[in-house]
Design an enzyme around this catalytic site. Structure first.
Site, PDB file in Angstrom:
ATOM      1  N   LYS A  13       3.724 -10.209  25.331  1.00  0.00           N
ATOM      2  CA  LYS A  13       4.595 -11.336  24.946  1.00  0.00           C
ATOM      3  C   LYS A  13       4.593 -12.428  26.023  1.00  0.00           C
ATOM      4  O   LYS A  13       4.399 -13.599  25.725  1.00  0.00           O
ATOM      5  CB  LYS A  13       6.043 -10.868  24.694  1.00  0.00           C
ATOM      6  CG  LYS A  13       6.191  -9.858  23.575  1.00  0.00           C
ATOM      7  CD  LYS A  13       7.631  -9.453  23.342  1.00  0.00           C
ATOM      8  CE  LYS A  13       8.290  -8.792  24.539  1.00  0.00           C
ATOM      9  NZ  LYS A  13       7.672  -7.493  24.935  1.00  0.00           N
ATOM     10  N   ARG A  88      16.916  -8.690  20.871  1.00  0.00           N
ATOM     11  CA  ARG A  88      16.371  -7.335  20.983  1.00  0.00           C
ATOM     12  C   ARG A  88      17.228  -6.320  20.236  1.00  0.00           C
ATOM     13  O   ARG A  88      16.908  -5.132  20.243  1.00  0.00           O
ATOM     14  CB  ARG A  88      16.363  -6.948  22.461  1.00  0.00           C
ATOM     15  CG  ARG A  88      14.969  -6.830  23.063  1.00  0.00           C
ATOM     16  CD  ARG A  88      15.191  -6.641  24.556  1.00  0.00           C
ATOM     17  NE  ARG A  88      14.115  -5.994  25.212  1.00  0.00           N
ATOM     18  CZ  ARG A  88      13.242  -6.633  25.993  1.00  0.00           C
ATOM     19  NH1 ARG A  88      13.278  -7.922  26.143  1.00  0.00           N
ATOM     20  NH2 ARG A  88      12.317  -5.950  26.629  1.00  0.00           N
ATOM     21  N   ARG A 127       0.247  -3.835  35.062  1.00  0.00           N
ATOM     22  CA  ARG A 127       0.739  -5.221  35.193  1.00  0.00           C
ATOM     23  C   ARG A 127       1.032  -5.561  36.655  1.00  0.00           C
ATOM     24  O   ARG A 127       1.626  -4.784  37.385  1.00  0.00           O
ATOM     25  CB  ARG A 127       2.021  -5.368  34.355  1.00  0.00           C
ATOM     26  CG  ARG A 127       2.772  -6.667  34.613  1.00  0.00           C
ATOM     27  CD  ARG A 127       3.741  -7.014  33.519  1.00  0.00           C
ATOM     28  NE  ARG A 127       4.587  -5.923  33.079  1.00  0.00           N
ATOM     29  CZ  ARG A 127       5.270  -5.947  31.925  1.00  0.00           C
ATOM     30  NH1 ARG A 127       5.206  -6.989  31.121  1.00  0.00           N
ATOM     31  NH2 ARG A 127       6.013  -4.905  31.584  1.00  0.00           N
TER      32      ARG A 127
HETATM   33  P1  ADP Z   1       5.260  -8.163  27.721  1.00  0.00           P
HETATM   34  O1  ADP Z   1       5.840  -9.498  28.123  1.00  0.00           O
HETATM   35  O2  ADP Z   1       5.164  -7.995  26.240  1.00  0.00           O
HETATM   36  O3  ADP Z   1       5.956  -6.998  28.376  1.00  0.00           O
HETATM   37  P2  ADP Z   1       2.915  -8.985  29.337  1.00  0.00           P
HETATM   38  O4  ADP Z   1       2.508 -10.291  28.749  1.00  0.00           O
HETATM   39  O5  ADP Z   1       3.584  -8.990  30.652  1.00  0.00           O
HETATM   40  O6  ADP Z   1       3.753  -8.125  28.246  1.00  0.00           O
HETATM   41  O7  ADP Z   1       1.589  -8.092  29.397  1.00  0.00           O
HETATM   42  C1  ADP Z   1       1.599  -6.751  29.894  1.00  0.00           C
HETATM   43  C2  ADP Z   1       0.290  -6.484  30.639  1.00  0.00           C
HETATM   44  O8  ADP Z   1      -0.799  -6.461  29.716  1.00  0.00           O
HETATM   45  C3  ADP Z   1      -0.074  -7.564  31.665  1.00  0.00           C
HETATM   46  O9  ADP Z   1      -0.652  -6.920  32.778  1.00  0.00           O
HETATM   47  C4  ADP Z   1      -1.089  -8.457  30.936  1.00  0.00           C
HETATM   48  O10 ADP Z   1      -2.024  -9.058  31.834  1.00  0.00           O
HETATM   49  C5  ADP Z   1      -1.781  -7.463  30.012  1.00  0.00           C
HETATM   50  N1  ADP Z   1      -2.154  -8.032  28.697  1.00  0.00           N
HETATM   51  C6  ADP Z   1      -1.435  -8.899  27.965  1.00  0.00           C
HETATM   52  N2  ADP Z   1      -2.069  -9.186  26.789  1.00  0.00           N
HETATM   53  C7  ADP Z   1      -3.214  -8.450  26.797  1.00  0.00           C
HETATM   54  C8  ADP Z   1      -4.305  -8.303  25.861  1.00  0.00           C
HETATM   55  N3  ADP Z   1      -4.300  -8.961  24.691  1.00  0.00           N
HETATM   56  N4  ADP Z   1      -5.314  -7.482  26.200  1.00  0.00           N
HETATM   57  C9  ADP Z   1      -5.300  -6.810  27.373  1.00  0.00           C
HETATM   58  N5  ADP Z   1      -4.310  -6.899  28.296  1.00  0.00           N
HETATM   59  C10 ADP Z   1      -3.268  -7.709  28.013  1.00  0.00           C
HETATM   60  P1  ADP Z   2       9.263  -5.989  28.636  1.00  0.00           P
HETATM   61  O1  ADP Z   2       8.816  -7.025  27.666  1.00  0.00           O
HETATM   62  O2  ADP Z   2       8.152  -5.451  29.469  1.00  0.00           O
HETATM   63  O3  ADP Z   2      10.139  -4.923  28.042  1.00  0.00           O
HETATM   64  P2  ADP Z   2      11.341  -7.750  29.762  1.00  0.00           P
HETATM   65  O4  ADP Z   2      11.029  -8.496  30.987  1.00  0.00           O
HETATM   66  O5  ADP Z   2      11.432  -8.499  28.483  1.00  0.00           O
HETATM   67  O6  ADP Z   2      10.244  -6.607  29.708  1.00  0.00           O
HETATM   68  O7  ADP Z   2      12.687  -6.947  29.936  1.00  0.00           O
HETATM   69  C1  ADP Z   2      12.933  -6.128  31.062  1.00  0.00           C
HETATM   70  C2  ADP Z   2      14.309  -5.480  30.937  1.00  0.00           C
HETATM   71  O8  ADP Z   2      15.319  -6.517  30.933  1.00  0.00           O
HETATM   72  C3  ADP Z   2      14.556  -4.690  29.659  1.00  0.00           C
HETATM   73  O9  ADP Z   2      14.084  -3.348  29.770  1.00  0.00           O
HETATM   74  C4  ADP Z   2      16.090  -4.756  29.576  1.00  0.00           C
HETATM   75  O10 ADP Z   2      16.701  -3.867  30.498  1.00  0.00           O
HETATM   76  C5  ADP Z   2      16.382  -6.171  30.062  1.00  0.00           C
HETATM   77  N1  ADP Z   2      16.403  -7.137  28.936  1.00  0.00           N
HETATM   78  C6  ADP Z   2      15.553  -8.185  28.747  1.00  0.00           C
HETATM   79  N2  ADP Z   2      15.862  -8.859  27.631  1.00  0.00           N
HETATM   80  C7  ADP Z   2      16.938  -8.224  27.086  1.00  0.00           C
HETATM   81  C8  ADP Z   2      17.712  -8.423  25.912  1.00  0.00           C
HETATM   82  N3  ADP Z   2      17.446  -9.427  25.041  1.00  0.00           N
HETATM   83  N4  ADP Z   2      18.740  -7.568  25.678  1.00  0.00           N
HETATM   84  C9  ADP Z   2      19.031  -6.575  26.530  1.00  0.00           C
HETATM   85  N5  ADP Z   2      18.339  -6.317  27.645  1.00  0.00           N
HETATM   86  C10 ADP Z   2      17.292  -7.138  27.934  1.00  0.00           C
END
Ligand code: ADP
Ligand code: ADP
Length: 213
Positions: A13, A88, A127
């Site tokens: 995302k 969420r 990541r």
């Molecule tokens: P999210 O915000 O959904 O938790 P991130 O954008 O931080 O996810 O991506 C999680 C990890 O996966 C990062 O290390 C990123 O570089 C990698 N990543 C994101 N999109 C892809 C993809 N389409 N293919 C391979 N790796 C990806």
């Molecule tokens: P990822 O996409 O890898 O799950 P985020 O950076 O979006 O990571 O979120 C990290 C943490 O922040 C979540 O595990 C949760 O504890 C908190 N968080 C983020 N967004 C929300 C939300 N909309 N509601 C509740 N907790 C949140």
């Protein structure tokens, strides 16, 4: 353009969000980033949020909703925004509907990116994030030119405290229990765009951009 990015932890995302906000020139509102910034500054909100985040649990709805509503009230959101990681829970989605209704505006699309659990774990564990600018890398899928160093500003890369196999597994379960119901919620409203998150980063972005344009 008023967009929501929905999907499990680690699916990509944040990575897609950076590309989308550049192309459409809208602010990127990531609740996770807001909490991490508060943790770094040592605010009361940061201390409370960290207790939940370290366990892989969601921060309580009332805290999250008020932060997002305050952010949406800022001038730069007047013509559009991208919400990343919010809503969420169904309660958060209803609170967002209420807030947007009061402003007389509507979401244009909810971009739903998905991938299987093994991919999510592999992505989250690999990541790495720049301490200075927040740019996201992956040790094998999207590595920086020099190991441990950001390509954009030379900042050190770090690993998030909650990107351990154990916490990511909990976060995926929390997503399935509390966030997955939003897929139906937005599909019924005709807003959902299903995106295959297993494809490479650039391909995922073209699918999203082609559908938005
Ligand atoms: P999210 O915000 O959904 O938790 P991130 O954008 O931080 O996810 O991506 C999680 C990890 O996966 C990062 O290390 C990123 O570089 C990698 N990543 C994101 N999109 C892809 C993809 N389409 N293919 C391979 N790796 C990806
Ligand atoms: P990822 O996409 O890898 O799950 P985020 O950076 O979006 O990571 O979120 C990290 C943490 O922040 C979540 O595990 C949760 O504890 C908190 N968080 C983020 N967004 C929300 C939300 N909309 N509601 C509740 N907790 C949140």
């Amino acid at each position: 353009m008023r967009l929501v990015l929905l999907g499990p932890p680690g699916v990509g995302k944040g990575t897609q969000a950076s590309n989308i906000v550049k192309k459409y020139n809208i602010p990127h509102i990531s609740t996770g980033d807001i909490f991490r910034a508060n943790i770094k500054e040592g605010t009361k909100l940061g201390i409370t949020a960290k207790g939940y985040m370290d366990k892989g649990l969601l921060v309580p709805d009332d805290l999250v909703v008020s932060i997002v509503n305050d952010r949406l009230a800022k001038d730069d959101c007047a013509d559009g925004f991208l919400l990343d990681g919010y809503p969420r829970t169904v309660d958060q989605a209803e609170a967002l509907d209420k807030e947007l209704n009061e402003k007389g505006i509507k979401l244009d699309k909810v971009v739903y990116i998905d991938a299987d659990k093994d991919i999510l774990i592999e992505r989250a564990i690999g990541r790495r994030i720049c301490k200075q600018c927040g740019a996201t890398y992956h040790v094998t899928n999207n590595p920086p030119k020099v190991e441990g160093v950001c390509d954009l500003d030379g900042g050190d890369l770090y690993q998030r405290d909650d990107d351990t196999v154990e916490t990511v597994t909990t976060r995926i379960q929390v997503y399935l229990d509390q966030t997955q119901p939003l897929i139906d919620y937005y599909r019924k409203k005709g807003l959902l765009l299903d995106v295959d998150g297993t494809k490479p980063i650039e391909e995922v972005f073209s699918i999203i951009a082609n559908s938005i344009d």
